[in-house]
Design a protein around this motif. Structure first.
Motif, mmCIF file in Angstrom:
data_model
loop_
_atom_site.group_PDB
_atom_site.id
_atom_site.type_symbol
_atom_site.label_atom_id
_atom_site.label_comp_id
_atom_site.label_asym_id
_atom_site.label_seq_id
_atom_site.Cartn_x
_atom_site.Cartn_y
_atom_site.Cartn_z
ATOM 1 N N ASP A 104 0.794 -1.227 0.000
ATOM 2 C CA ASP A 104 0.000 0.000 0.000
ATOM 3 C C ASP A 104 0.830 1.283 0.000
ATOM 4 O O ASP A 104 0.278 2.377 -0.003
ATOM 5 C CB ASP A 104 -0.927 -0.022 1.219
ATOM 6 N N GLY A 105 2.152 1.183 0.071
ATOM 7 C CA GLY A 105 2.982 2.378 0.063
ATOM 8 C C GLY A 105 3.196 2.955 1.450
ATOM 9 O O GLY A 105 3.289 2.223 2.433
ATOM 10 N N VAL A 106 3.235 4.278 1.542
ATOM 11 C CA VAL A 106 3.527 4.961 2.810
ATOM 12 C C VAL A 106 2.390 5.911 3.153
ATOM 13 O O VAL A 106 1.938 6.681 2.314
ATOM 14 C CB VAL A 106 4.855 5.753 2.706
ATOM 15 N N LYS A 107 1.950 5.826 4.414
ATOM 16 C CA LYS A 107 0.953 6.759 4.928
ATOM 17 C C LYS A 107 1.587 7.472 6.115
ATOM 18 O O LYS A 107 2.221 6.823 6.955
ATOM 19 C CB LYS A 107 -0.308 6.037 5.402
ATOM 20 N N TYR A 108 1.391 8.793 6.168
ATOM 21 C CA TYR A 108 1.897 9.533 7.324
ATOM 22 C C TYR A 108 0.969 10.688 7.629
ATOM 23 O O TYR A 108 0.141 11.075 6.817
ATOM 24 C CB TYR A 108 3.330 10.022 7.088
ATOM 25 N N GLU A 109 1.104 11.215 8.812
ATOM 26 C CA GLU A 109 0.248 12.289 9.277
ATOM 27 C C GLU A 109 1.151 13.391 9.838
ATOM 28 O O GLU A 109 1.586 13.328 10.979
ATOM 29 C CB GLU A 109 -0.668 11.727 10.379
ATOM 30 N N ALA A 110 1.443 14.423 9.019
ATOM 31 C CA ALA A 110 2.271 15.534 9.492
ATOM 32 C C ALA A 110 1.441 16.402 10.432
ATOM 33 O O ALA A 110 1.822 16.645 11.566
ATOM 34 C CB ALA A 110 2.793 16.357 8.324
ATOM 35 N N LYS A 111 0.297 16.867 9.955
ATOM 36 C CA LYS A 111 -0.625 17.619 10.799
ATOM 37 C C LYS A 111 -1.645 16.639 11.335
ATOM 38 O O LYS A 111 -2.179 15.819 10.597
ATOM 39 C CB LYS A 111 -1.306 18.724 9.983
ATOM 40 N N ARG A 112 -1.901 16.726 12.615
ATOM 41 C CA ARG A 112 -2.811 15.778 13.249
ATOM 42 C C ARG A 112 -4.187 15.805 12.569
ATOM 43 O O ARG A 112 -4.749 16.860 12.348
ATOM 44 C CB ARG A 112 -2.944 16.089 14.732
ATOM 45 N N GLY A 113 -4.692 14.627 12.208
ATOM 46 C CA GLY A 113 -5.991 14.508 11.560
ATOM 47 C C GLY A 113 -5.950 14.670 10.053
ATOM 48 O O GLY A 113 -6.984 14.656 9.405
ATOM 49 N N ASN A 114 -4.766 14.823 9.458
ATOM 50 C CA ASN A 114 -4.643 15.034 8.022
ATOM 51 C C ASN A 114 -3.664 14.001 7.456
ATOM 52 O O ASN A 114 -2.476 14.274 7.322
ATOM 53 C CB ASN A 114 -4.157 16.463 7.745
#
Length: 184
Positions: A104-114
């Motif tokens: 599935d690749g990479v998922k990250y959250e820099a700003k909380r909730g986004n």
């Protein structure tokens, strides 16, 4: 961050201090500068707190990747000014605790909730580990993925507005303290 102009009740802070300390010549500028310096120190501390609250980053990471320059001076118009400048490079994506999946690749959250998703990104554990994304169809070239910089985080209204309010609150409290100290 920018410039924070300080005023108390319609008067500039230096005019206010001069009016209260009119019997003590030269002490008004000292009181205003001391209060401004303490407000800027408070601003530095609060910046990392507000950034860590809004973004998915540790306070220590924010401090480590940020250079802060503080200038306190009284302007010719009688207003004290505090300039706090934050500088820093783009942060590595690993600072934001990404979730890496082979399918599935990479998922990250820099700003909380986004949450942000890079379908063709992957991580490399060698050489300290980084997140890369393929630019074309073949194996190469690849491009290193980076997150936002610390100054960019401070431009967010969720961080900038409460930070400015906190600096003003600290300045007003410290100015009252310094004026009382000068008068005693």
């Amino acid at each position: 961050m920018g410039i924070v102009d300080v005023s108390v009740g319609g008067l500039t802070s230096l005019d206010y201090a001069n009016a209260v300390l009119h019997d003590f010549p030269g002490k008004a500028m000292i009181a205003v500068n001391r209060a401004a310096k303490r407000a800027s120190q408070s601003g530095r501390t609060e910046a990392k707190r507000y950034a860590a609250r809004t973004y998915n980053i540790k306070q220590s990471t924010f401090t480590k990747n940020t250079t802060t320059t503080v200038k306190v001076f009284g302007g010719g118009s009688g207003a004290a000014k505090v300039i706090i400048k934050y500088s820093g490079a783009l942060l590595d994506l690993l600072e934001f605790k990404p979730k890496v999946s082979k399918t599935d690749g990479v998922k990250y959250e820099a700003k909380r909730g986004n949450q942000i998703h890079f379908r063709h990104a992957f991580d490399i554990k060698a050489y300290g580990g980084h997140i890369y994304e393929r630019v074309g169809k073949p194996r190469f070239p690849v491009r290193k993925k980076l997150g936002p910089s610390t100054p960019h985080m401070l431009q967010d209204t969720d961080v900038k507005v409460p930070l400015g309010d906190k600096i003003m609150e600290t300045f007003n409290k410290r100015l009252a303290h310094e004026i009382g100290r000068m008068m005693s």
